[in-house]
Enzyme design. Sequence first.
Site, mmCIF file in Angstrom:
data_model
loop_
_atom_site.group_PDB
_atom_site.id
_atom_site.type_symbol
_atom_site.label_atom_id
_atom_site.label_comp_id
_atom_site.label_asym_id
_atom_site.label_seq_id
_atom_site.Cartn_x
_atom_site.Cartn_y
_atom_site.Cartn_z
ATOM 1 N N CYS A 36 -67.754 -38.424 -68.931
ATOM 2 C CA CYS A 36 -68.270 -38.333 -67.549
ATOM 3 C C CYS A 36 -67.241 -37.783 -66.562
ATOM 4 O O CYS A 36 -67.586 -37.521 -65.403
ATOM 5 C CB CYS A 36 -68.766 -39.694 -67.076
ATOM 6 S SG CYS A 36 -70.043 -40.363 -68.139
ATOM 7 N N HIS A 90 -68.631 -39.539 -59.475
ATOM 8 C CA HIS A 90 -69.467 -39.621 -60.674
ATOM 9 C C HIS A 90 -70.551 -40.681 -60.436
ATOM 10 O O HIS A 90 -70.340 -41.665 -59.737
ATOM 11 C CB HIS A 90 -68.618 -39.985 -61.896
ATOM 12 C CG HIS A 90 -69.454 -40.240 -63.109
ATOM 13 N ND1 HIS A 90 -70.388 -39.340 -63.556
ATOM 14 C CD2 HIS A 90 -69.533 -41.309 -63.955
ATOM 15 C CE1 HIS A 90 -70.994 -39.825 -64.619
ATOM 16 N NE2 HIS A 90 -70.501 -41.030 -64.879
ATOM 17 N N ASN A 96 -77.230 -41.558 -64.924
ATOM 18 C CA ASN A 96 -75.911 -41.041 -65.278
ATOM 19 C C ASN A 96 -76.117 -39.902 -66.277
ATOM 20 O O ASN A 96 -76.577 -40.133 -67.390
ATOM 21 C CB ASN A 96 -75.091 -42.179 -65.895
ATOM 22 C CG ASN A 96 -73.721 -41.740 -66.375
ATOM 23 O OD1 ASN A 96 -73.404 -40.547 -66.383
ATOM 24 N ND2 ASN A 96 -72.909 -42.695 -66.784
HETATM 25 N N1 COA Z 1 -82.199 -55.688 -67.800
HETATM 26 C C1 COA Z 1 -82.056 -57.011 -67.670
HETATM 27 N N2 COA Z 1 -80.936 -57.661 -67.987
HETATM 28 C C2 COA Z 1 -79.923 -56.923 -68.465
HETATM 29 C C3 COA Z 1 -79.993 -55.526 -68.620
HETATM 30 C C4 COA Z 1 -81.199 -54.911 -68.266
HETATM 31 N N3 COA Z 1 -81.396 -53.585 -68.380
HETATM 32 N N4 COA Z 1 -78.815 -55.058 -69.087
HETATM 33 C C5 COA Z 1 -78.016 -56.124 -69.234
HETATM 34 N N5 COA Z 1 -78.696 -57.268 -68.851
HETATM 35 C C6 COA Z 1 -78.217 -58.641 -68.877
HETATM 36 C C7 COA Z 1 -77.164 -58.887 -69.924
HETATM 37 O O1 COA Z 1 -77.745 -59.106 -71.195
HETATM 38 C C8 COA Z 1 -76.498 -60.109 -69.380
HETATM 39 O O2 COA Z 1 -77.285 -61.234 -69.676
HETATM 40 P P1 COA Z 1 -76.594 -62.641 -70.096
HETATM 41 O O3 COA Z 1 -75.785 -63.023 -68.897
HETATM 42 O O4 COA Z 1 -77.755 -63.494 -70.367
HETATM 43 O O5 COA Z 1 -75.745 -62.296 -71.261
HETATM 44 C C9 COA Z 1 -76.558 -59.896 -67.857
HETATM 45 O O6 COA Z 1 -77.596 -58.917 -67.647
HETATM 46 C C10 COA Z 1 -75.271 -59.377 -67.278
HETATM 47 O O7 COA Z 1 -74.796 -58.323 -68.125
HETATM 48 P P2 COA Z 1 -73.634 -57.401 -67.691
HETATM 49 O O8 COA Z 1 -73.366 -56.369 -68.754
HETATM 50 O O9 COA Z 1 -72.495 -58.255 -67.228
HETATM 51 O O10 COA Z 1 -74.323 -56.684 -66.433
HETATM 52 P P3 COA Z 1 -73.662 -55.835 -65.325
HETATM 53 O O11 COA Z 1 -73.996 -56.385 -64.025
HETATM 54 O O12 COA Z 1 -72.220 -55.533 -65.643
HETATM 55 O O13 COA Z 1 -74.449 -54.430 -65.471
HETATM 56 C C11 COA Z 1 -74.110 -52.251 -66.407
HETATM 57 C C12 COA Z 1 -74.423 -53.718 -66.698
HETATM 58 C C13 COA Z 1 -74.017 -51.499 -67.730
HETATM 59 C C14 COA Z 1 -75.221 -51.709 -65.554
HETATM 60 C C15 COA Z 1 -72.762 -52.143 -65.651
HETATM 61 O O14 COA Z 1 -71.812 -52.957 -66.289
HETATM 62 C C16 COA Z 1 -72.219 -50.768 -65.543
HETATM 63 O O15 COA Z 1 -72.747 -49.934 -64.847
HETATM 64 N N6 COA Z 1 -71.056 -50.510 -66.194
HETATM 65 C C17 COA Z 1 -70.219 -49.377 -65.981
HETATM 66 C C18 COA Z 1 -70.793 -48.057 -66.345
HETATM 67 C C19 COA Z 1 -69.763 -46.983 -66.130
HETATM 68 O O16 COA Z 1 -68.916 -47.029 -65.284
HETATM 69 N N7 COA Z 1 -69.818 -45.964 -66.908
HETATM 70 C C20 COA Z 1 -68.871 -44.887 -66.722
HETATM 71 C C21 COA Z 1 -68.696 -44.115 -67.914
HETATM 72 S S1 COA Z 1 -70.226 -43.636 -68.614
#
Ligand code: COA
Length: 322
Positions: free
Chosen positions: A112, A249, A279
């Site tokens: 990215c 990004h 993304n």
């Molecule tokens: N719908 C509902 N719940 C979801 C979900 C979805 N689509 N995706 C994850 N969850 C749940 C998880 O299972 C977790 O549940 P639990 O607490 O029961 O285990 C909870 O939500 C929290 O998960 P977490 O991964 O901590 O969520 P988050 O708030 O960090 O959001 C992302 C997840 C992937 C959206 C976020 O971490 C993100 O954007 N990461 C960075 C991406 C990035 O910078 N990429 C750059 C390079 S590509």
Amino acid sequence: MKRAYIKNIAYYVPEKILDNKYFESILDTNNEWIVTRTGIETRRMAREDETIFEMGLNAVKNLQNKGVDLSDIDTIIVPTVTKDYIFPSMAGQIQKALGLKHCFALDFSAACSGYVYALNTITALIESGQSKNVLMLCSEKLTKDINWKDRGTAILFGDAATASLITGREDGRGVLAMDMQSEPDLTIVLNGGSACPIRAEDCDGADFKIYMEGGETFKRAVTEFSNSIDRVLAKAGKSLSDVKFFVPHQANLRIIQAVAKRIGLPMEKVSVTLNKFGNSSSTSIGLALNDALEKNKIKDGDLVLFTGFGGGFTWGSTLMIW
Ligand code: COA
């Protein structure tokens, strides 16, 4: 002194729109979670037979439709993480399609951060005199690598292409400073290379789809976005308050908001397109730049900051006087 400058940009996105309701129908997720945790409402999905070459060429045609003459392109750079072939390169295929004889063509991947890595590499090529007119083409078909059973990643990614024409100018405008860093990390992985080659029976296996530890990646992205911005500003002798527009990004709206707050920029001065396109890796910054230009949000002379963060990890920034 010659400085690199983005002279024009165009984009292409596939027709098919995947909205959050679609993910409600295949995964244990819901629109509210996706919108509040990521900011994404829709993303585009390429046809099964649509290649990154076809998408990229459509972006190039859209650039030509803006009246841009590409006959004197001497360099084509394609930062893509979703190749059609190991070789020939995507850049070489585009060179052939455009019938360019005196040109060099190069693909690389920085995930990215691709747009910023390519912009900075092209800046060095232009400043050194190696290149004069550069086509930077970003084209990504991430939906082919999605693990549709993983709600943490499936909702995030989309397909798109952008074509940017980058040339030199000597009136003080253009790229002032750049920053790039990377660090080996397996928090985001896409297998299929020689370390873990893909076999026919593995094609749909989870090990050969995008894997990401979202939380860790999120924290690292906020930290390295900020560190990279500090370094690029220091190199240019500028401060946060000098930045007039921010093109980040497009991974997660919460990352963008956290970084914008740190820079002290209101969100009207930050380009956001992830609500529409999710993304789309190296194309995200180009889509966001194009949108800001179409909406006349960037004025001549504005100090514009581009920052990317991607799998690998990779990160970097470019500071440009528009
Ligand atoms: N719908 C509902 N719940 C979801 C979900 C979805 N689509 N995706 C994850 N969850 C749940 C998880 O299972 C977790 O549940 P639990 O607490 O029961 O285990 C909870 O939500 C929290 O998960 P977490 O991964 O901590 O969520 P988050 O708030 O960090 O959001 C992302 C997840 C992937 C959206 C976020 O971490 C993100 O954007 N990461 C960075 C991406 C990035 O910078 N990429 C750059 C390079 S590509």
